[in-house]
Scaffold this motif. Structure first.
Motif, PDB file in Angstrom:
ATOM      1  N   SER A   1      13.989 -11.404  -4.971  1.00 24.52           N
ATOM      2  CA  SER A   1      14.880 -10.309  -5.366  1.00 24.52           C
ATOM      3  C   SER A   1      14.082  -9.017  -5.475  1.00 24.52           C
ATOM      4  N   ALA A   2      14.788  -7.896  -5.671  1.00 26.57           N
ATOM      5  CA  ALA A   2      14.120  -6.607  -5.860  1.00 26.57           C
ATOM      6  C   ALA A   2      13.172  -6.660  -7.045  1.00 26.57           C
ATOM      7  N   SER A   3      13.578  -7.329  -8.108  1.00 25.58           N
ATOM      8  CA  SER A   3      12.724  -7.445  -9.286  1.00 25.58           C
ATOM      9  C   SER A   3      11.463  -8.244  -8.987  1.00 25.58           C
ATOM     10  N   ASP A   4      11.588  -9.316  -8.200  1.00 28.04           N
ATOM     11  CA  ASP A   4      10.425 -10.121  -7.826  1.00 28.04           C
ATOM     12  C   ASP A   4       9.420  -9.285  -7.031  1.00 28.04           C
ATOM     13  N   VAL A   5       9.940  -8.546  -6.052  1.00 29.50           N
ATOM     14  CA  VAL A   5       9.066  -7.741  -5.200  1.00 29.50           C
ATOM     15  C   VAL A   5       8.427  -6.617  -6.014  1.00 29.50           C
ATOM     16  N   ALA A   6       9.204  -5.982  -6.885  1.00 31.25           N
ATOM     17  CA  ALA A   6       8.676  -4.911  -7.726  1.00 31.25           C
ATOM     18  C   ALA A   6       7.591  -5.435  -8.664  1.00 31.25           C
ATOM     19  N   ASP A   7       7.749  -6.656  -9.173  1.00 30.01           N
ATOM     20  CA  ASP A   7       6.714  -7.261 -10.020  1.00 30.01           C
ATOM     21  C   ASP A   7       5.384  -7.319  -9.274  1.00 30.01           C
ATOM     22  N   LEU A   8       5.446  -7.793  -8.034  1.00 23.09           N
ATOM     23  CA  LEU A   8       4.225  -7.904  -7.234  1.00 23.09           C
ATOM     24  C   LEU A   8       3.617  -6.528  -6.975  1.00 23.09           C
ATOM     25  N   MET A   9       4.429  -5.564  -6.592  1.00 20.81           N
ATOM     26  CA  MET A   9       3.921  -4.233  -6.274  1.00 20.81           C
ATOM     27  C   MET A   9       3.306  -3.579  -7.504  1.00 20.81           C
ATOM     28  N   GLN A  10       3.941  -3.727  -8.651  1.00 16.92           N
ATOM     29  CA  GLN A  10       3.417  -3.140  -9.880  1.00 16.92           C
ATOM     30  C   GLN A  10       2.100  -3.810 -10.276  1.00 16.92           C
ATOM     31  N   ALA A  11       2.022  -5.113 -10.086  1.00 18.08           N
ATOM     32  CA  ALA A  11       0.794  -5.828 -10.429  1.00 18.08           C
ATOM     33  C   ALA A  11      -0.378  -5.340  -9.577  1.00 18.08           C
ATOM     34  N   TRP A  12      -0.155  -5.158  -8.285  1.00 22.07           N
ATOM     35  CA  TRP A  12      -1.208  -4.650  -7.397  1.00 22.07           C
ATOM     36  C   TRP A  12      -1.632  -3.237  -7.807  1.00 22.07           C
ATOM     37  N   LEU A  13      -0.652  -2.383  -8.071  1.00 19.97           N
ATOM     38  CA  LEU A  13      -0.956  -0.999  -8.436  1.00 19.97           C
ATOM     39  C   LEU A  13      -1.783  -0.947  -9.717  1.00 19.97           C
ATOM     40  N   GLU A  14      -1.349  -1.668 -10.727  1.00 17.10           N
ATOM     41  CA  GLU A  14      -2.011  -1.610 -12.030  1.00 17.10           C
ATOM     42  C   GLU A  14      -3.364  -2.324 -12.033  1.00 17.10           C
TER      43      GLU A  14
ATOM     44  N   ALA B   1      -4.680  -4.785   5.449  1.00 10.22           N
ATOM     45  CA  ALA B   1      -4.007  -6.080   5.292  1.00 10.22           C
ATOM     46  C   ALA B   1      -4.813  -6.949   4.340  1.00 10.22           C
ATOM     47  N   GLN B   2      -4.277  -7.157   3.143  1.00  7.97           N
ATOM     48  CA  GLN B   2      -4.824  -8.133   2.207  1.00  7.97           C
ATOM     49  C   GLN B   2      -3.662  -8.940   1.634  1.00  7.97           C
ATOM     50  N   SER B   3      -3.962 -10.179   1.193  1.00  9.27           N
ATOM     51  CA  SER B   3      -2.896 -11.066   0.737  1.00  9.27           C
ATOM     52  C   SER B   3      -2.949 -11.395  -0.744  1.00  9.27           C
ATOM     53  N   THR B   4      -4.059 -11.066  -1.411  1.00 10.74           N
ATOM     54  CA  THR B   4      -4.181 -11.352  -2.840  1.00 10.74           C
ATOM     55  C   THR B   4      -4.732 -10.137  -3.557  1.00 10.74           C
ATOM     56  N   ILE B   5      -4.489 -10.073  -4.859  1.00 11.64           N
ATOM     57  CA  ILE B   5      -5.008  -8.951  -5.648  1.00 11.64           C
ATOM     58  C   ILE B   5      -6.537  -8.894  -5.602  1.00 11.64           C
ATOM     59  N   PRO B   6      -7.275 -10.007  -5.775  1.00 10.31           N
ATOM     60  CA  PRO B   6      -8.742  -9.907  -5.667  1.00 10.31           C
ATOM     61  C   PRO B   6      -9.211  -9.356  -4.319  1.00 10.31           C
ATOM     62  N   GLU B   7      -8.560  -9.776  -3.217  1.00  7.09           N
ATOM     63  CA  GLU B   7      -8.915  -9.229  -1.907  1.00  7.09           C
ATOM     64  C   GLU B   7      -8.655  -7.725  -1.879  1.00  7.09           C
ATOM     65  N   GLY B   8      -7.490  -7.321  -2.401  1.00  4.57           N
ATOM     66  CA  GLY B   8      -7.144  -5.912  -2.427  1.00  4.57           C
ATOM     67  C   GLY B   8      -8.101  -5.102  -3.282  1.00  4.57           C
ATOM     68  N   GLN B   9      -8.477  -5.645  -4.437  1.00  4.12           N
ATOM     69  CA  GLN B   9      -9.416  -4.938  -5.324  1.00  4.12           C
ATOM     70  C   GLN B   9     -10.768  -4.743  -4.648  1.00  4.12           C
ATOM     71  N   ALA B  10     -11.249  -5.774  -3.981  1.00  4.78           N
ATOM     72  CA  ALA B  10     -12.556  -5.684  -3.310  1.00  4.78           C
ATOM     73  C   ALA B  10     -12.527  -4.633  -2.210  1.00  4.78           C
ATOM     74  N   PHE B  11     -11.469  -4.650  -1.408  1.00  2.00           N
ATOM     75  CA  PHE B  11     -11.346  -3.667  -0.328  1.00  2.00           C
ATOM     76  C   PHE B  11     -11.221  -2.258  -0.907  1.00  2.00           C
ATOM     77  N   TYR B  12     -10.390  -2.107  -1.918  1.00  2.00           N
ATOM     78  CA  TYR B  12     -10.148  -0.806  -2.552  1.00  2.00           C
ATOM     79  C   TYR B  12     -11.460  -0.219  -3.081  1.00  2.00           C
ATOM     80  N   LYS B  13     -12.224  -1.027  -3.807  1.00  4.84           N
ATOM     81  CA  LYS B  13     -13.493  -0.568  -4.374  1.00  4.84           C
ATOM     82  C   LYS B  13     -14.476  -0.181  -3.276  1.00  4.84           C
ATOM     83  N   LYS B  14     -14.564  -1.012  -2.253  1.00  2.00           N
ATOM     84  CA  LYS B  14     -15.512  -0.763  -1.163  1.00  2.00           C
ATOM     85  C   LYS B  14     -15.193   0.539  -0.440  1.00  2.00           C
TER      86      LYS B  14
END
Length: 448
Positions: A369-382, A240-253
């Motif tokens: 919308s689907a496009s809004d959600v996909a934007d967020l998911m793609q941003a996290w992945l990339e 559970a993370q809410s921002t890309i920086p939080e996700g990046q830190a957890f992912y790296k760790k």
């Protein structure tokens, strides 16, 4: 360069506490096998990697004292039993069930999930938990949980035993030769003979080696001890993370710790929870979200927040004061830290914090919308903040249908999600290899 692909699971939980009240919701989903079958087949139609069932061995809050009678879904089938049934009505989708190591026995769990892996032709996954809700202890002869660190110590021994039991028979051990009368090759059969701090297990397991070698292991701990455990044992991490920086830190760790155990970091998939509130437009999605919030009683949401309060009864406080400092939790330590950090960063009151937690239990929520959600998911992945997501639903089955019918095609159009399954097993979908049997590996090493 090949475009990195999302891994996606459909997470089945109690949903939003008011979701069942919406006109399009099926409140009978809690015990309706036809509804579970429909949702599993819907997720498979969307080519999702897996469906993922949470579990708690007790009714949170009880049904008398301190009860919340408006709360949804306090009953549901035992999920390992459920995924065995769903194996018969699906073909490709992974089937992941939660089971606790705190109030189970290794032989029972190894046999249960090994059986589902055989029944499903290699699609089983076990979400390993150490139990959060204190009430669970009281259903197994205890007054309270053992200490948080000790629960993880016990879990490590538990999982190690299961790994050993799943290796009881090497590939090719069962000859079933009618002419010679030889059913199995004893040289390929092994007793475990484990004696440890918490368990004593002789073995072997009375199952052959399963199609995946062993079921996929999922884990959701994000505390320091939980991360270490997941890095050592898990194939898939629900976090559970809410921002890309939080996700990046957890992912790296986590990936660094995976490598420190001599494992390939690419073979451990990190999948944060995500609650998409989808609509044809942002305005329609916002309308759904606003309905959910308006229909949620403070009593229900604050009692939900109490689960992470470290024993402090927040229902006895003014809901419009800032969230107070919370005593250390002996349950979901990392989730408590996340919730408190959110409340401090945004100066949330108890009521506002409870509303935030009620939506997705502290997981990230996106409305649009689907496009809004996909934007967020793609941003996290990339950005290297995740390998995929566990997609949550506020109620059933319409949100999952919207994910499959609208969000998945948008992700496919962007080239970041599959259009067909890569194989027949959950490991095939996740891109995780079958682990070599330990005894086979030892024999090869000895021979070389």
């Amino acid at each position: 360069m090949t475009q990195k692909q999302l891994k996606l699971g459909a997470f089945f939980s109690s949903g939003h506490p008011a979701g069942w009240r919406l006109p399009e919701a099926f409140p009978e989903t809690d015990m309706s096998f036809p509804n579970y079958m429909h949702m599993a087949q819907t997720a498979e139609r969307g080519k999702l990697d897996c469906i993922f069932f949470q579990d708690t061995v007790g009714v949170v809050g009880g049904v008398k004292e301190n009860a919340t009678p408006t709360k949804c879904r306090i009953v549901w089938p035992e999920p390992a039993t459920l995924i065995a049934a769903l194996a018969a009505v699906t073909k490709n989708i992974g089937l992941v069930s939660t089971a606790t190591t705190t109030y189970s026995e290794p032989y029972t769990i190894a046999r249960r999930f090994g059986s589902v892996d055989c029944i499903s032709n290699g699609r089983a996954g076990w979400n390993v938990v150490t139990s959060q809700v204190e009430l669970e202890a009281m259903n197994f002869g205890q007054d309270s949980h053992m200490e948080h660190g000790a629960r993880y110590e016990k879990a490590e021994e538990f999982v190690d035993i299961c790994f050993g039991l799943w290796d009881s028979f090497e590939d090719g051990a069962f000859l079933r030769n009618k002419e010679t009368g030889i059913f199995y090759d004893p040289s390929l059969a092994h007793e475990l003979n484990h004696e440890g701090k918490y368990f004593k297990v002789k073995g072997p397991l009375n199952l052959p080696r399963t199609p995946q070698g062993r079921p996929v292991i999922a884990q959701a701990g994000s505390s320091e001890v939980g991360i270490r455990f997941a890095a050592r044992c898990a194939d898939m991490i629900f976090t559970a993370q809410s921002t890309i920086p939080e996700g990046q830190a957890f992912y790296k760790k986590v990936k660094e710790q995976v490598a420190s155990f001599g494992r390939n970091p690419d073979h451990v998939k990190i999948m944060p929870g995500l609650m998409p509130i989808l609509g044809a437009t942002r305005e329609e999605a916002q309308e759904t979200y606003d309905k959910l919030v308006s229909m949620t009683l403070d009593e229900v949401s604050i009692r939900s927040l109490n689960h992470y309060s470290g024993g402090l009864d927040l229902t006895q406080l003014d809901p419009d004061i800032p969230l107070p400092d919370l005593p250390p939790a002996n349950t979901a330590k990392a989730r408590q830290d996340l919730i408190v950090a959110k409340a401090r960063a945004e100066n949330l009151t108890i009521r506002q914090t409870a509303q935030y937690v009620a939506v997705a239990q502290g997981h990230h929520t996106v409305v649009g919308s689907a496009s809004d959600v996909a934007d967020l998911m793609q941003a996290w992945l990339e950005a290297g903040a995740c390998d995929g997501f566990m997609l949550m639903s506020p109620f059933y089955p319409v949100p999952l249908e919207r994910i499959v019918d609208h969000l998945v095609p948008e992700l496919q159009r962007r080239g970041i999600f599959r259009t067909e399954y890569e194989g027949t097993t959950l490991r095939d979908s996740l891109g995780i290899p079958v682990p070599e049997n330990r005894y086979t590996a030892m024999a090869k090493a000895k021979a070389s």
